[in-house]
Design a protein around this motif. Structure first.
Motif, PDB file in Angstrom:
ATOM      1  N   ALA A 187      33.884  50.070 105.397  1.00 39.54           N
ATOM      2  CA  ALA A 187      32.444  49.923 105.165  1.00 39.54           C
ATOM      3  C   ALA A 187      31.755  51.286 105.167  1.00 39.54           C
ATOM      4  O   ALA A 187      30.869  51.540 104.347  1.00 39.54           O
ATOM      5  CB  ALA A 187      31.827  49.013 106.230  1.00 39.54           C
ATOM      6  N   GLN A 188      32.155  52.165 106.070  1.00 39.23           N
ATOM      7  CA  GLN A 188      31.570  53.507 106.102  1.00 39.23           C
ATOM      8  C   GLN A 188      31.850  54.247 104.805  1.00 39.23           C
ATOM      9  O   GLN A 188      30.960  54.898 104.246  1.00 39.23           O
ATOM     10  CB  GLN A 188      32.140  54.304 107.279  1.00 39.23           C
ATOM     11  N   SER A 189      33.072  54.124 104.327  1.00 45.90           N
ATOM     12  CA  SER A 189      33.461  54.819 103.104  1.00 45.90           C
ATOM     13  C   SER A 189      32.680  54.309 101.896  1.00 45.90           C
ATOM     14  O   SER A 189      32.101  55.096 101.137  1.00 45.90           O
ATOM     15  CB  SER A 189      34.971  54.646 102.877  1.00 45.90           C
ATOM     16  N   ARG A 190      32.652  52.998 101.706  1.00 42.14           N
ATOM     17  CA  ARG A 190      31.976  52.433 100.532  1.00 42.14           C
ATOM     18  C   ARG A 190      30.465  52.647 100.593  1.00 42.14           C
ATOM     19  O   ARG A 190      29.832  52.956  99.588  1.00 42.14           O
ATOM     20  CB  ARG A 190      32.286  50.946 100.387  1.00 42.14           C
ATOM     21  N   LEU A 191      29.874  52.482 101.778  1.00 46.24           N
ATOM     22  CA  LEU A 191      28.427  52.687 101.910  1.00 46.24           C
ATOM     23  C   LEU A 191      28.076  54.156 101.699  1.00 46.24           C
ATOM     24  O   LEU A 191      27.083  54.471 101.044  1.00 46.24           O
ATOM     25  CB  LEU A 191      27.933  52.196 103.268  1.00 46.24           C
ATOM     26  N   GLY A 192      28.886  55.051 102.231  1.00 48.62           N
ATOM     27  CA  GLY A 192      28.654  56.481 102.015  1.00 48.62           C
ATOM     28  C   GLY A 192      28.697  56.851 100.544  1.00 48.62           C
ATOM     29  O   GLY A 192      27.859  57.590 100.040  1.00 48.62           O
ATOM     30  N   GLN A 193      29.679  56.310  99.825  1.00 52.38           N
ATOM     31  CA  GLN A 193      29.775  56.565  98.388  1.00 52.38           C
ATOM     32  C   GLN A 193      28.564  56.014  97.655  1.00 52.38           C
ATOM     33  O   GLN A 193      27.998  56.687  96.787  1.00 52.38           O
ATOM     34  CB  GLN A 193      31.030  55.913  97.821  1.00 52.38           C
ATOM     35  N   LEU A 194      28.182  54.797  98.004  1.00 54.56           N
ATOM     36  CA  LEU A 194      27.049  54.154  97.350  1.00 54.56           C
ATOM     37  C   LEU A 194      25.765  54.948  97.566  1.00 54.56           C
ATOM     38  O   LEU A 194      25.013  55.208  96.624  1.00 54.56           O
ATOM     39  CB  LEU A 194      26.894  52.722  97.878  1.00 54.56           C
TER      40      LEU A 194
ATOM     41  N   ARG B  35      37.363  61.327 108.688  1.00 53.19           N
ATOM     42  CA  ARG B  35      37.998  61.652 109.964  1.00 53.19           C
ATOM     43  C   ARG B  35      38.927  60.538 110.422  1.00 53.19           C
ATOM     44  O   ARG B  35      39.928  60.796 111.090  1.00 53.19           O
ATOM     45  CB  ARG B  35      36.939  61.905 111.045  1.00 53.19           C
ATOM     46  N   ALA B  36      38.582  59.303 110.062  1.00 52.61           N
ATOM     47  CA  ALA B  36      39.417  58.153 110.432  1.00 52.61           C
ATOM     48  C   ALA B  36      40.610  57.994 109.498  1.00 52.61           C
ATOM     49  O   ALA B  36      41.442  57.118 109.699  1.00 52.61           O
ATOM     50  CB  ALA B  36      38.581  56.879 110.436  1.00 52.61           C
ATOM     51  N   GLY B  37      40.684  58.827 108.455  1.00 52.15           N
ATOM     52  CA  GLY B  37      41.849  58.823 107.584  1.00 52.15           C
ATOM     53  C   GLY B  37      41.672  58.114 106.250  1.00 52.15           C
ATOM     54  O   GLY B  37      42.649  57.883 105.554  1.00 52.15           O
ATOM     55  N   ASP B  38      40.465  57.776 105.860  1.00 54.59           N
ATOM     56  CA  ASP B  38      40.232  57.091 104.597  1.00 54.59           C
ATOM     57  C   ASP B  38      40.363  58.089 103.444  1.00 54.59           C
ATOM     58  O   ASP B  38      39.602  59.054 103.346  1.00 54.59           O
ATOM     59  CB  ASP B  38      38.840  56.448 104.597  1.00 54.59           C
ATOM     60  N   ARG B  39      41.326  57.856 102.567  1.00 60.49           N
ATOM     61  CA  ARG B  39      41.599  58.777 101.449  1.00 60.49           C
ATOM     62  C   ARG B  39      40.442  58.850 100.460  1.00 60.49           C
ATOM     63  O   ARG B  39      40.103  59.920  99.963  1.00 60.49           O
ATOM     64  CB  ARG B  39      42.854  58.340 100.705  1.00 60.49           C
TER      65      ARG B  39
END
Length: 107
Positions: free
Chosen positions: A62-69, A92-96
């Motif tokens: 959720a952090q990754s997708r919301l950050g991108q959005l 930092r959590a490892g999301d590519r």
């Protein structure tokens, strides 16, 4: 007089609390990945609202997708900073995907 014992299912704590978070993240990802819906501002708005709470609670996807959005769709500097911070947390959590997006932004 006969007393009934309370069943374990009534007294135990629920173990599956994460199901609503996973569901909202999946629905948001579906909205953002669907070819016809992904261009719609209302679909992006709804996806952002669905991702907001799980992202606050530390769900990396959720952090990754919301950050991108946020980084791609918002025009002001404050929102871009929030989006970049969400991407940093996910990276930092490892999301590519977040790591790649941060590489594109900071280059």
């Amino acid at each position: 007089m006969k007393f009934r014992s309370v069943s374990d299912s009534v007294t135990s704590n629920p173990t599956s609390v994460t199901a609503p978070k996973r569901f909202s993240v999946r629905v948001a990802e579906w909205l953002l990945d669907a070819p016809r819906l992904s261009d719609s501002p209302s679909a992006k708005h709804l996806a952002g609202r669905l991702l907001k709470q799980p992202a606050r609670e530390g769900v990396v996807a959720a952090q990754s997708r919301l950050g991108q959005l946020i980084c791609r769709e918002c025009g002001n500097a404050r929102d871009r900073r929030i989006g970049q911070e969400l991407l940093r947390q996910a990276a930092r959590a490892g999301d590519r995907r977040a790591q790649q997006e941060l590489g594109l932004i900071e280059d």
